[in-house]
Design a protein around this motif. Structure first.
Motif: not given
Length: 285
Positions: A3, A5, A12, A14, A37, A42-43, A45, A63
């Motif tokens: 992950e 961030a 936001q 995901l 990004s 952005t996160k 995964c 998100r």
């Protein structure tokens, strides 16, 4: 699962990167991450399997989910959200990466990493119809009987509904019914005519006494499914039987079907119902 961030803004994301995409085209994955990004918080995964994929999606919070993957990743996400009864409140975005991208292209998603990522940032959500069967399975693009695998043909960037329709119609004409009459010595199954009863909104379009070569069903417009049945031809090519309706029931001897890229069955009867505007996908404005 990895992950990452980045900075927080009002929008936001995901970003869920499918493992198939990482193996198939790591460079396109990197480009998509960089573009996303740069434009939003952005996160990222990287689930390693279906169970982890489901957990990530379930824990998305506020998100907006962005899938980086192929058609199967999109179908998996829609299926999960449908089973959780969360499709209405969760619009999906997608950056197509991988080998099977025909569905994404047909739905209007750009198939280049940069164009698709920019569409995620600047596009608009379009509500789309969905076919849902009586076992809670879903169909986004096309249902086919028999369930023979479709040719893997890359979709050009920006391919639209008309191109998809022509491709499917061409495929339908080449398909043969899905029940092998015997297993030959060379190991390649042989197929004979299928005898199916096909009902559209309770009205029989074709019955068991009329063998068919192929059946195609897809979400159409205004909450209706488009059905095409190709009868077995004797001599000259038989004209297809076409109908539109909100529900389609197929019954007969055990048959398999292909819902987008997923094979279902064998079953003796299955009903698909159109859910109008059931899911949302971010597309170029």
């Amino acid at each position: 699962m990895a992950e990452v961030a980045t900075f927080a803004t009002s929008d936001q994301l995901l970003v869920v990167i499918d493992p198939v995409a990482r193996r198939a085209d790591a460079e396109s994955v990197r480009i998509a991450k960089d573009v996303l990004s740069a434009g939003a918080a952005t996160k990222v995964c990287m689930p390693e399997g279906p169970e982890e994929f489901a957990r990530v999606l379930a824990r998305r919070g506020s998100r907006r989910p962005v899938l980086v993957g192929d058609d199967r990743a999109l179908m998996r996400a829609v299926s999960l959200l449908h089973r959780q009864r969360e499709l209405a409140g969760c619009a999906l975005s997608m950056v197509p990466v991988g080998g099977a991208l025909s569905l994404a292209g047909a739905l209007g998603v750009p198939t280049g990493a940069v164009a698709a990522a920019r569409a995620v940032l600047d596009g608009v959500v379009r509500r789309m119809d969905l076919l849902v069967d009586d076992s809670d399975g879903v169909v986004l693009g096309a249902l086919r009987i028999p369930s023979l695998p479709s040719p893997s043909v890359p979709s050009p960037a920006g391919a639209g509904h008309a191109s998809w329709l022509r491709t499917c119609q061409s495929l339908v004409r080449t398909l043969v019914p899905a029940r092998p009459s015997r297993e030959p010595l060379d190991g390649v199954p042989r197929f004979g005519p299928a005898r199916l009863r096909i009902e559209v909104d309770g009205v029989t379009l074709v019955d068991l006494d009329q063998p068919v070569e192929a059946v195609s069903v897809r979400p159409g417009a205004s909450g209706l499914a488009e059905v095409e049945v190709r009868p077995v031809s004797v001599g000259a090519e038989a004209s297809p039987l076409c109908a539109r309706g909100r529900s389609v029931t197929v019954s007969g001897a055990d048959f398999r079907y292909r819902a987008d890229a997923v094979v279902g069955g064998p079953v003796r009867t299955r009903t698909w119902v159109v859910r109008e505007g059931a899911w949302g996908l971010t597309l170029p404005g």
